[in-house]
Design a protein around this motif. Sequence first.
Motif, mmCIF file in Angstrom:
data_model
loop_
_atom_site.group_PDB
_atom_site.id
_atom_site.type_symbol
_atom_site.label_atom_id
_atom_site.label_comp_id
_atom_site.label_asym_id
_atom_site.label_seq_id
_atom_site.Cartn_x
_atom_site.Cartn_y
_atom_site.Cartn_z
ATOM 1 N N ASP A 233 0.848 -1.198 0.000
ATOM 2 C CA ASP A 233 0.000 0.000 0.000
ATOM 3 C C ASP A 233 0.882 1.246 0.000
ATOM 4 O OD1 ASP A 233 -1.723 2.149 0.612
ATOM 5 O OD2 ASP A 233 -3.088 0.827 1.709
ATOM 6 N N SER A 234 0.807 2.035 -1.042
ATOM 7 C CA SER A 234 1.656 3.225 -1.160
ATOM 8 C C SER A 234 1.392 4.228 -0.040
ATOM 9 C CB SER A 234 1.448 3.899 -2.517
ATOM 10 O OG SER A 234 0.094 4.322 -2.672
ATOM 11 N N ARG A 235 0.165 4.252 0.478
ATOM 12 C CA ARG A 235 -0.158 5.172 1.564
ATOM 13 C C ARG A 235 0.555 4.770 2.851
ATOM 14 N NH1 ARG A 235 -6.469 4.621 1.585
ATOM 15 N NH2 ARG A 235 -5.704 2.461 1.506
ATOM 16 N N ASP A 236 0.647 3.472 3.104
ATOM 17 C CA ASP A 236 1.366 2.997 4.282
ATOM 18 C C ASP A 236 2.863 3.254 4.148
ATOM 19 O OD1 ASP A 236 -1.109 2.144 5.047
ATOM 20 O OD2 ASP A 236 -0.536 0.049 5.399
ATOM 21 N N ILE A 237 3.382 3.075 2.951
ATOM 22 C CA ILE A 237 4.805 3.337 2.699
ATOM 23 C C ILE A 237 5.111 4.810 2.941
ATOM 24 C CG2 ILE A 237 6.585 3.387 0.908
ATOM 25 C CD1 ILE A 237 5.172 0.923 -0.340
ATOM 26 N N GLU A 238 4.224 5.671 2.462
ATOM 27 C CA GLU A 238 4.409 7.112 2.655
ATOM 28 C C GLU A 238 4.319 7.484 4.130
ATOM 29 O OE1 GLU A 238 2.288 11.355 1.438
ATOM 30 O OE2 GLU A 238 1.621 9.493 0.500
ATOM 31 N N ALA A 239 3.389 6.859 4.846
ATOM 32 C CA ALA A 239 3.231 7.163 6.273
ATOM 33 C C ALA A 239 4.477 6.759 7.061
ATOM 34 C CB ALA A 239 2.004 6.448 6.828
ATOM 35 N N ALA A 240 5.072 5.615 6.728
ATOM 36 C CA ALA A 240 6.279 5.166 7.417
ATOM 37 C C ALA A 240 7.436 6.132 7.155
ATOM 38 C CB ALA A 240 6.650 3.756 6.954
ATOM 39 N N ASP A 241 7.567 6.546 5.902
ATOM 40 C CA ASP A 241 8.625 7.500 5.571
ATOM 41 C C ASP A 241 8.408 8.828 6.290
ATOM 42 O OD1 ASP A 241 10.927 8.416 3.761
ATOM 43 O OD2 ASP A 241 9.367 9.893 3.321
ATOM 44 N N ARG A 242 7.157 9.274 6.344
ATOM 45 C CA ARG A 242 6.862 10.555 6.995
ATOM 46 C C ARG A 242 7.160 10.491 8.492
ATOM 47 N NH1 ARG A 242 2.293 10.968 4.948
ATOM 48 N NH2 ARG A 242 0.831 10.741 6.679
ATOM 49 N N TYR A 243 6.881 9.359 9.106
ATOM 50 C CA TYR A 243 7.211 9.183 10.528
ATOM 51 C C TYR A 243 8.705 9.394 10.754
ATOM 52 C CZ TYR A 243 7.680 6.757 15.047
ATOM 53 O OH TYR A 243 7.967 6.428 16.349
ATOM 54 N N LEU A 244 9.519 8.764 9.925
ATOM 55 C CA LEU A 244 10.970 8.880 10.080
ATOM 56 C C LEU A 244 11.445 10.299 9.806
ATOM 57 C CD1 LEU A 244 12.129 5.529 8.438
ATOM 58 C CD2 LEU A 244 12.118 6.109 10.869
ATOM 59 N N GLN A 245 10.807 10.967 8.860
ATOM 60 C CA GLN A 245 11.201 12.345 8.561
ATOM 61 C C GLN A 245 10.898 13.268 9.731
ATOM 62 O OE1 GLN A 245 12.893 13.214 6.022
ATOM 63 N NE2 GLN A 245 12.542 11.705 4.429
ATOM 64 N N LEU A 246 9.797 12.999 10.452
ATOM 65 C CA LEU A 246 9.388 13.864 11.557
ATOM 66 C C LEU A 246 10.088 13.530 12.875
ATOM 67 C CD1 LEU A 246 7.092 14.672 9.517
ATOM 68 C CD2 LEU A 246 5.659 14.986 11.532
ATOM 69 N N THR A 247 10.811 12.434 12.930
ATOM 70 C CA THR A 247 11.569 12.104 14.138
ATOM 71 C C THR A 247 13.066 12.204 13.842
ATOM 72 O OG1 THR A 247 11.294 9.742 13.582
ATOM 73 C CG2 THR A 247 9.779 10.680 15.198
ATOM 74 N N LEU A 248 13.586 11.239 13.110
ATOM 75 C CA LEU A 248 15.011 11.246 12.784
ATOM 76 C C LEU A 248 15.369 12.383 11.824
ATOM 77 C CD1 LEU A 248 17.780 9.867 13.004
ATOM 78 C CD2 LEU A 248 17.077 8.362 11.124
ATOM 79 N N GLY A 249 14.560 12.575 10.795
ATOM 80 C CA GLY A 249 14.864 13.584 9.788
ATOM 81 C C GLY A 249 14.832 15.010 10.302
ATOM 82 N N TRP A 250 14.066 15.251 11.354
ATOM 83 C CA TRP A 250 13.963 16.582 11.953
ATOM 84 C C TRP A 250 15.354 17.161 12.231
ATOM 85 C CZ3 TRP A 250 10.623 17.257 17.023
ATOM 86 C CH2 TRP A 250 10.453 18.612 17.309
ATOM 87 N N PHE A 251 16.275 16.299 12.703
ATOM 88 C CA PHE A 251 17.628 16.746 13.024
ATOM 89 C C PHE A 251 18.672 16.232 12.029
ATOM 90 C CE2 PHE A 251 15.079 16.833 16.831
ATOM 91 C CZ PHE A 251 15.380 18.075 17.366
ATOM 92 N N ALA A 252 18.463 15.016 11.507
ATOM 93 C CA ALA A 252 19.455 14.447 10.598
ATOM 94 C C ALA A 252 19.501 15.187 9.262
ATOM 95 C CB ALA A 252 19.159 12.963 10.366
#
Length: 317
Positions: A233-252
């Motif tokens: 499901d592309s929506r689930d894939i996008e949600a997982a990526d967005r989660y990482l962007q808002l936690t790890l990606g915020w600083f990385a």
Amino acid sequence: MGSSSAAFKVEGGWAEGDKGQSIWDVFGQHGQADDNATANVACDSYHKIDYDVYLLKGLQSKVYHFSISWSRIFPTGLKSKVNSAGVKYYNRLIDRLIKENIKPMVTLYHWDLPQALQESGGWQNESTSQAFMEYADFCFSSFGDRVKHWITFHEPWVVSYAGYGTGQHAPGIKDPAEVKNETGSAPYRVAHNLLKVHAKVYHTYDEKYRANQDGVISITLNTDWVEPKDHTDSRDIEAADRYLQLTLGWFAHPIFKNGDYPEAMKWQVANKLPEFTEQQKKRIKGTYDFFGFNHYTTTLTSPLNFRQSVESYDADR
């Protein structure tokens, strides 16, 4: 093989040797921690350097990663008052480790802001960043002849979100802007200031100390890993990526990528994010010598539980 600790969790001696209070001292003593716990004694490492090093030798540790208590060095958080007893304690610890062929690795900030600085706004106030710069510079000049591995901040996501958003951690600020969706809510202001001062500290070490001390410096980030609930499901894939962007990606993303926040984060939180100037982006990008990362567990996510996953992320690290 190495071992790791944090000043507040192990030192004890919370009011000894002219140490100032930290936000976690106050948080615990006001009954805000689980089970009304305090770290007034903790592991009593302030009095047990020799015994702690004996235990490290028994574990065959080659590296000991510990943090310095800012308020033990500068009781008010400011360089105008240096606590010689605190400096002596860390000198003794570092020297004892080296004598036993254990390399010291030092984190400058593991969540325990001097309470005096919190009373002036804490990490929401840029004056705290200037105080941190002076504290870091003092540590480099005092201990950098023996310490060759430095970390500016331990898990800044936790400092920003759990300290100034949910209030789960000290200083216990529950930001109503997170509920009202207001511009520039506290966690994002705090994170913005942490990123800017991390870069300043990195460049200070790089330009002033690296040539003579021959050390390295970076930051330690954290996140739980996430996988899409449905890999088809592309929506689930996008949600997982967005989660990482808002936690790890915020600083990385600013530090390791391009000096700015991830596009997914800009879209998700919109007007809450402060903006970096072009000059700030250039100064932040590349401020690392290694990638420090703490990872605890993995979870599944989808658009339906994305927000809940971010909010329930266990900050008790």
